[in-house]
Structures are given as C-alpha cells and as structure tokens.
Write a protein that holds these residues in place. Structure first.
Motif, PDB file in Angstrom:
ATOM      1  N   GLN A 100      -2.042  64.855  41.991  1.00  0.00           N
ATOM      2  CA  GLN A 100      -3.201  65.716  42.221  1.00  0.00           C
ATOM      3  C   GLN A 100      -2.772  67.059  42.821  1.00  0.00           C
ATOM      4  N   LEU A 101      -1.811  67.018  43.729  1.00  0.00           N
ATOM      5  CA  LEU A 101      -1.318  68.264  44.324  1.00  0.00           C
ATOM      6  C   LEU A 101      -0.697  69.172  43.270  1.00  0.00           C
ATOM      7  N   SER A 102       0.016  68.581  42.326  1.00  0.00           N
ATOM      8  CA  SER A 102       0.699  69.406  41.329  1.00  0.00           C
ATOM      9  C   SER A 102      -0.209  69.820  40.176  1.00  0.00           C
ATOM     10  N   GLU A 103      -1.053  68.918  39.706  1.00  0.00           N
ATOM     11  CA  GLU A 103      -1.886  69.215  38.539  1.00  0.00           C
ATOM     12  C   GLU A 103      -3.116  70.045  38.882  1.00  0.00           C
ATOM     13  N   VAL A 104      -3.769  69.711  39.958  1.00  0.00           N
ATOM     14  CA  VAL A 104      -5.020  70.377  40.322  1.00  0.00           C
ATOM     15  C   VAL A 104      -4.748  71.567  41.248  1.00  0.00           C
ATOM     16  N   LYS A 105      -3.559  71.613  41.802  1.00  0.00           N
ATOM     17  CA  LYS A 105      -3.186  72.704  42.711  1.00  0.00           C
ATOM     18  C   LYS A 105      -4.102  72.733  43.937  1.00  0.00           C
ATOM     19  N   ILE A 106      -4.313  71.546  44.503  1.00  0.00           N
ATOM     20  CA  ILE A 106      -5.192  71.407  45.658  1.00  0.00           C
ATOM     21  C   ILE A 106      -4.670  72.201  46.861  1.00  0.00           C
ATOM     22  N   GLY A 107      -3.357  72.367  46.943  1.00  0.00           N
ATOM     23  CA  GLY A 107      -2.787  73.117  48.048  1.00  0.00           C
ATOM     24  C   GLY A 107      -3.272  74.556  48.108  1.00  0.00           C
ATOM     25  N   VAL A 108      -3.759  75.074  46.986  1.00  0.00           N
ATOM     26  CA  VAL A 108      -4.280  76.442  46.953  1.00  0.00           C
ATOM     27  C   VAL A 108      -5.469  76.591  47.903  1.00  0.00           C
ATOM     28  N   VAL A 109      -6.191  75.513  48.124  1.00  0.00           N
ATOM     29  CA  VAL A 109      -7.315  75.545  49.070  1.00  0.00           C
ATOM     30  C   VAL A 109      -6.804  75.938  50.451  1.00  0.00           C
ATOM     31  N   LEU A 110      -5.660  75.369  50.851  1.00  0.00           N
ATOM     32  CA  LEU A 110      -5.074  75.732  52.142  1.00  0.00           C
ATOM     33  C   LEU A 110      -4.621  77.187  52.149  1.00  0.00           C
ATOM     34  N   VAL A 111      -4.016  77.626  51.069  1.00  0.00           N
ATOM     35  CA  VAL A 111      -3.571  79.017  50.972  1.00  0.00           C
ATOM     36  C   VAL A 111      -4.767  79.959  51.126  1.00  0.00           C
ATOM     37  N   ASP A 112      -5.877  79.614  50.488  1.00  0.00           N
ATOM     38  CA  ASP A 112      -7.084  80.439  50.621  1.00  0.00           C
ATOM     39  C   ASP A 112      -7.589  80.477  52.054  1.00  0.00           C
ATOM     40  N   LEU A 113      -7.524  79.332  52.736  1.00  0.00           N
ATOM     41  CA  LEU A 113      -7.964  79.300  54.135  1.00  0.00           C
ATOM     42  C   LEU A 113      -7.058  80.164  55.012  1.00  0.00           C
ATOM     43  N   VAL A 114      -5.754  80.143  54.720  1.00  0.00           N
ATOM     44  CA  VAL A 114      -4.814  80.979  55.475  1.00  0.00           C
ATOM     45  C   VAL A 114      -5.096  82.447  55.192  1.00  0.00           C
ATOM     46  N   ARG A 115      -5.270  82.781  53.920  1.00  0.00           N
ATOM     47  CA  ARG A 115      -5.480  84.174  53.500  1.00  0.00           C
ATOM     48  C   ARG A 115      -6.745  84.761  54.107  1.00  0.00           C
ATOM     49  N   THR A 116      -7.803  83.966  54.136  1.00  0.00           N
ATOM     50  CA  THR A 116      -9.075  84.477  54.659  1.00  0.00           C
ATOM     51  C   THR A 116      -9.229  84.251  56.161  1.00  0.00           C
ATOM     52  N   GLU A 117      -8.265  83.567  56.755  1.00  0.00           N
ATOM     53  CA  GLU A 117      -8.268  83.286  58.191  1.00  0.00           C
ATOM     54  C   GLU A 117      -9.529  82.558  58.642  1.00  0.00           C
ATOM     55  N   GLN A 118     -10.015  81.655  57.787  1.00  0.00           N
ATOM     56  CA  GLN A 118     -11.230  80.902  58.115  1.00  0.00           C
ATOM     57  C   GLN A 118     -10.954  79.708  59.019  1.00  0.00           C
ATOM     58  N   ALA A 119      -9.768  79.153  58.921  1.00  0.00           N
ATOM     59  CA  ALA A 119      -9.432  77.980  59.727  1.00  0.00           C
ATOM     60  C   ALA A 119      -8.178  78.287  60.540  1.00  0.00           C
ATOM     61  N   HIS A 121      -5.947  76.478  61.997  1.00  0.00           N
ATOM     62  CA  HIS A 121      -4.770  75.630  61.820  1.00  0.00           C
ATOM     63  C   HIS A 121      -4.322  75.539  60.363  1.00  0.00           C
ATOM     64  N   ALA A 122      -4.848  76.375  59.509  1.00  0.00           N
ATOM     65  CA  ALA A 122      -4.542  76.286  58.078  1.00  0.00           C
ATOM     66  C   ALA A 122      -3.073  76.594  57.790  1.00  0.00           C
ATOM     67  N   LEU A 123      -2.517  77.622  58.400  1.00  0.00           N
ATOM     68  CA  LEU A 123      -1.120  77.976  58.153  1.00  0.00           C
ATOM     69  C   LEU A 123      -0.194  76.879  58.642  1.00  0.00           C
ATOM     70  N   GLU A 124      -0.462  76.376  59.818  1.00  0.00           N
ATOM     71  CA  GLU A 124       0.334  75.283  60.381  1.00  0.00           C
ATOM     72  C   GLU A 124       0.276  74.048  59.461  1.00  0.00           C
ATOM     73  N   THR A 125      -0.897  73.734  58.960  1.00  0.00           N
ATOM     74  CA  THR A 125      -1.075  72.585  58.079  1.00  0.00           C
ATOM     75  C   THR A 125      -0.361  72.808  56.748  1.00  0.00           C
ATOM     76  N   LEU A 126      -0.436  74.014  56.212  1.00  0.00           N
ATOM     77  CA  LEU A 126       0.250  74.339  54.963  1.00  0.00           C
ATOM     78  C   LEU A 126       1.762  74.190  55.119  1.00  0.00           C
ATOM     79  N   CYS A 127       2.309  74.698  56.204  1.00  0.00           N
ATOM     80  CA  CYS A 127       3.746  74.571  56.462  1.00  0.00           C
ATOM     81  C   CYS A 127       4.151  73.108  56.599  1.00  0.00           C
TER      82      CYS A 127
END
Length: 137
Positions: A100-119, A121-127
C-alpha cells in the motif's frame, strides 16, 4: 468521496477511549493482532479515499506511528517458518502494508502535512517511517 459505511468504519478505527482522550482503542489495543489489522484497515481506507484521507491531522499521525511500530516487527518475523502459522500471516500483513505504501503512495500524505505545517510531528514521523523501512526491509 463520501462512503457512509466506510466513514463510520474510519471513525471507529481512530476512536479514543472515554477515560483517556489520547488512547486510541484499536490502534493502541493490547492485542498485537488487533493493532496490526487496524493499521491494515486504515491502509485500505487510505487507498479508497485517496487523495483525501477521512481523518484529521492528529489521527493521521497516530495511524502512521502505529504503522511504523508494526513495520518494526517485520525485522523479527520469519516468513518461511511454516511451524509458526501466525508469523506467516503477520508477514503477509506487513507485506500488504508495504504494498500500500508503494502502490498508493500513502506516505505522500505525511509529506503534505510537513509541507503545509499542519501537524507538528509530521516531519519526525516521516523520518521515522523512512528509517524503519530502510532498517527492516
């Protein structure tokens, strides 16, 4: 998209304990199989609802943190040991999460949260997600 039955499932997967507002009932359940299958269900819902997940930022972070913990178990799982059927089942579940991570690219959701600074702990979680994947796979 709006899916009435699935939206109630999405809500119940991230429901919190009445006694402790930070304790997610299924994602932090004492049974490891319940936690694993809760993450699997969330991954499937990410797929269905893409590109907009049905949860708020805090819930998304909690789902990813539990997914990271589940993928961390991959390092101790032996996929070819037929004598331990539960481990074979768990390995298949971990593999599905990675799919699911590779096909659906679910990790992009975290990248979006980091980019928009909405959450916060998003960057920490992504790392942590990237580190876990590189370590366990």
């Amino acid at each position: 998209p709006h899916y009435p039955g699935l939206s109630s499932l999405a809500t119940s997967l991230v429901s919190v304990n009445d006694d402790d507002d930070t304790a997610y009932i299924y994602l932090n359940h004492k049974d490891k199989d319940v936690r694993l299958h809760s993450v699997l269900a969330c991954m499937e819902l990410f797929y269905i609802y893409a590109p907009e997940p049905p949860w708020n930022e805090d819930e998304i972070i909690e789902i990813f943190q539990q997914m990271i913990r589940q993928l961390g178990n991959l390092a101790t799982c032996i996929p070819n040991d037929a004598s331990v059927s539960n481990q074979v089942h768990q390995y298949e579940a971990y593999f599905r999460i990675l799919e699911q991570l590779s096909e659906v690219k679910i990790g992009v959701v975290l990248v979006d949260l980091v980019r928009t600074e909405q959450a916060p702990h998003a960057l920490e979680t992504l790392c942590e997600l990237i580190k876990t994947i590189l370590t366990c796979v």
